[in-house]
Design a protein around this motif. Structure first.
Motif, short mmCIF file in Angstrom:
data_model
loop_
_atom_site.label_atom_id
_atom_site.label_comp_id
_atom_site.label_asym_id
_atom_site.label_seq_id
_atom_site.Cartn_x
_atom_site.Cartn_y
_atom_site.Cartn_z
N SER A 238 -2.94 10.05 8.90
CA SER A 238 -2.71 9.55 7.54
C SER A 238 -4.04 9.21 6.89
O SER A 238 -5.10 9.28 7.51
CB SER A 238 -1.81 8.30 7.57
OG SER A 238 -2.54 7.15 7.93
N ASP A 239 -3.97 8.81 5.63
CA ASP A 239 -5.19 8.46 4.90
C ASP A 239 -5.52 6.97 5.00
O ASP A 239 -6.35 6.48 4.27
CB ASP A 239 -5.06 8.87 3.43
CG ASP A 239 -3.96 8.12 2.69
OD1 ASP A 239 -3.17 7.39 3.34
OD2 ASP A 239 -3.88 8.25 1.46
N GLN A 240 -4.84 6.25 5.88
CA GLN A 240 -5.06 4.81 6.03
C GLN A 240 -5.36 4.49 7.48
O GLN A 240 -4.68 4.98 8.38
CB GLN A 240 -3.80 4.06 5.57
CG GLN A 240 -3.94 2.55 5.63
CD GLN A 240 -2.78 1.87 4.95
OE1 GLN A 240 -2.51 2.13 3.79
NE2 GLN A 240 -2.08 1.02 5.66
N ALA B 141 0.84 -1.20 0.00
CA ALA B 141 0.00 0.00 0.00
C ALA B 141 0.87 1.24 0.00
O ALA B 141 2.03 1.20 0.40
CB ALA B 141 -0.89 0.00 1.24
N THR B 142 0.30 2.34 -0.46
CA THR B 142 0.96 3.64 -0.36
C THR B 142 0.14 4.47 0.62
O THR B 142 -1.05 4.67 0.43
CB THR B 142 1.03 4.34 -1.72
OG1 THR B 142 1.79 3.53 -2.62
CG2 THR B 142 1.68 5.71 -1.61
N VAL B 143 0.78 4.92 1.66
CA VAL B 143 0.13 5.68 2.72
C VAL B 143 0.59 7.14 2.61
O VAL B 143 1.79 7.40 2.49
CB VAL B 143 0.52 5.12 4.11
CG1 VAL B 143 -0.20 5.86 5.21
CG2 VAL B 143 0.27 3.63 4.19
N THR B 144 -0.35 8.06 2.67
CA THR B 144 -0.01 9.47 2.56
C THR B 144 -0.49 10.21 3.80
O THR B 144 -1.62 10.04 4.23
CB THR B 144 -0.68 10.10 1.32
OG1 THR B 144 -0.28 9.35 0.16
CG2 THR B 144 -0.29 11.55 1.14
N LYS C 130 -2.02 13.13 5.92
CA LYS C 130 -3.05 14.10 5.59
C LYS C 130 -2.44 15.50 5.49
O LYS C 130 -1.44 15.80 6.14
CB LYS C 130 -4.13 14.10 6.67
CG LYS C 130 -4.98 12.85 6.66
CD LYS C 130 -6.06 12.94 7.72
CE LYS C 130 -6.91 11.69 7.70
NZ LYS C 130 -7.94 11.72 8.76
N ILE D 146 0.93 -0.16 9.23
CA ILE D 146 1.89 -0.20 8.14
C ILE D 146 2.42 -1.63 8.03
O ILE D 146 2.86 -2.22 9.02
CB ILE D 146 3.06 0.76 8.40
CG1 ILE D 146 2.56 2.16 8.67
CG2 ILE D 146 4.04 0.75 7.24
CD1 ILE D 146 3.60 3.06 9.25
N ASP E 100 5.02 -1.53 2.46
CA ASP E 100 4.22 -0.31 2.33
C ASP E 100 5.16 0.88 2.15
O ASP E 100 6.24 0.94 2.75
CB ASP E 100 3.35 -0.08 3.56
CG ASP E 100 2.10 -0.94 3.58
OD1 ASP E 100 1.87 -1.70 2.61
OD2 ASP E 100 1.35 -0.86 4.57
N THR F 132 -5.27 1.39 8.80
CA THR F 132 -4.67 0.11 9.18
C THR F 132 -3.18 0.29 9.40
O THR F 132 -2.58 1.27 8.95
CB THR F 132 -4.91 -0.97 8.10
OG1 THR F 132 -4.38 -0.49 6.85
CG2 THR F 132 -6.40 -1.26 7.93
N VAL G 234 -0.69 2.10 13.42
CA VAL G 234 -1.35 2.94 12.42
C VAL G 234 -0.75 4.34 12.48
O VAL G 234 -0.57 4.88 13.57
CB VAL G 234 -2.87 3.02 12.68
CG1 VAL G 234 -3.56 3.94 11.67
CG2 VAL G 234 -3.49 1.63 12.65
#
Length: 160
Positions: free
Chosen positions: A41-43, A2-5, A7, A47, A51, A45, A37
């Motif tokens: 961030s926008d996720q 996944a890519t986590v960004t 906010k 890491i 990721d 769940t 978590v």
């Protein structure tokens, strides 16, 4: 993978801190809660291994010179990472290729308190366009609270 960004990444402050100079220094933070978590961030769940975490944006025209990694609250046992940059537009540059290990090579431990200086042996480069500072997770999934700050130092020379 996944890519986590984080906010509000585009609203983050990014400017030089020296009056009448062109030195550039920016701090990027990654904080995880007790479940691994990323806070803010926008996720929702934890890491996982492989990721990619977008910590912030490094502006075009910045000559990347150095980075410092500060782990003030250790992450889960066996977690490691590499830290580098990827272009915001997703298109690589032949003059300055993306490098996800530009600052810290694979295997950089996150599981112990530490203050580390750039471990990669690469020459300074000038970013031709905006780039994300990215952390690629390895070693283990995140499952604990932790605090990481990456301080990137460079010089504003203008986009090539």
């Amino acid at each position: 993978m996944a890519t986590v960004t984080k906010k509000y990444i585009r609203q983050a402050r990014s400017h030089g801190g020296v009056p009448y100079g062109n030195v550039w220094r920016q701090r990027y933070n990654m904080t995880t809660n007790a479940s691994g978590v990323i806070v803010d961030s926008d996720q929702a769940t934890a890491i996982l291994i492989s990721d990619v975490v977008r910590l912030g944006i490094i502006p075009a025209g910045t000559e990347l010179q150095n980075a410092e990694l500060i782990i003030s609250d250790a992450f889960a046992a066996s977690t490691t990472c590499k830290i580098g940059f990827q272009y915001v537009d997703g298109v690589d540059s032949t003059a300055v290729p993306q490098n996800d290990a530009f600052f810290f090579a694979a295997g950089t431990a996150l599981s112990a308190l530490a203050r580390l200086v750039n471990s990669a042996t690469v020459a300074p480069v000038v970013l031709p366009k905006n780039a994300y500072l990215v952390l690629t997770n390895a070693g283990a999934n995140h499952s604990a609270a932790g605090i990481l700050d990456v301080i990137v130092t460079g010089q504003v020379v203008g986009a090539p």
